[in-house]
Design an enzyme around this catalytic site. Structure first.
Site, PDB file in Angstrom:
ATOM      1  CD  GLU A 146      -1.861   1.670   2.931  1.00 20.91           C
ATOM      2  OE1 GLU A 146      -1.850   2.865   3.292  1.00 20.91           O
ATOM      3  OE2 GLU A 146      -2.080   0.734   3.715  1.00 20.91           O
ATOM      4  CB  THR A 203      -3.817   8.181   3.430  1.00 18.90           C
ATOM      5  OG1 THR A 203      -2.796   7.444   4.116  1.00 18.90           O
ATOM      6  CG2 THR A 203      -4.174   9.379   4.307  1.00 18.90           C
ATOM      7  CE  LYS A 213      -5.495   1.146   8.059  1.00 13.72           C
ATOM      8  NZ  LYS A 213      -4.696   2.079   7.226  1.00 13.72           N
TER       9      LYS A 213
END
Length: 207
Positions: free
Chosen positions: A40, A67, A127
């Site tokens: 990521e 993000t 997450k």
């Protein structure tokens, strides 16, 4: 690409947060070679989309964008080559856009209510951040009321404790600053730390 299957197979996801990446291809190649193909790249700066585009050219890499705070960023990231999206918290509008785009979405959550909200929003996985603040036992606690929740431990996970989170029931763990810091990201050094992390993950998966 079935992200849930890949997380269950690899048991680890690498998170890269850096203001400047001079060699995203080399860094991604090092991570893939070390056994961390799920990478990521956080959308930290305007050049992050270029990083994702270049990293996506690496054979064997499964590149995502992190993000992701707005639907616009979601679209831009997917157009750049991101195969999945992540966010630090619950982002209902991003979840809706990810569903429209047909890509997996992994929001961040901490409390039992947030985990439930994430799952109800259609999250592929959740997450749990910051994992280190809560400890591995917290994952066992969350799986009590939510036994089928695909939880990913993020924040403070290292080669020393990765196995503990997997043994507590986490589907996968994230390799962050312990593997990829925000300083000079030399591919060879990152690759060595990544290999150590993968070895720890494999020990936890086999336990």
């Amino acid at each position: 690409m079935d992200l849930l299957t890949e997380l269950g197979k690899r048991r680890a996801l690498c998170i890269v947060r850096a203001d400047h990446l001079p060699d995203p291809v080399g860094l991604t190649r090092a991570l893939v070679d070390a056994g961390l193909p799920l990478v990521e790249y956080a959308l930290m700066t305007p050049e992050s989309l270029r990083v994702i585009e270049q990293a996506s050219t690496v054979d064997g890499a499964i590149v995502g964008a992190g993000t992701v705070l707005t639907p616009e960023l979601a679209r831009d990231a997917v157009n750049a080559g991101a195969q999945y999206l992540l966010a630090p918290g619950l982002r209902p509008r991003v979840a809706e856009e990810a569903a429209r785009l047909g890509v997996p979405f992994v929001p961040g959550a901490l409390t039992p209510t947030e985990v439930a909200d994430a799952m109800e929003s259609g999250a592929t996985a959740v997450k749990v951040f910051p994992a280190a603040r809560m400890g591995p036992a917290y994952f066992s606690d969350l799986l009590g009321p939510y036994p089928k929740a695909p939880l990913v431990a993020s924040g403070g996970v290292s080669a020393k404790n990765a196995a503990d989170y997997l043994e507590a029931g986490a589907l996968a763990v994230t390799a962050g600053s312990a593997v990829v810091g925000r300083g000079q990201l030399r591919p060879a050094e990152v690759g060595e730390r990544a290999a150590e992390f993968v070895a720890a993950v494999n020990r936890g998966a086999e336990a």
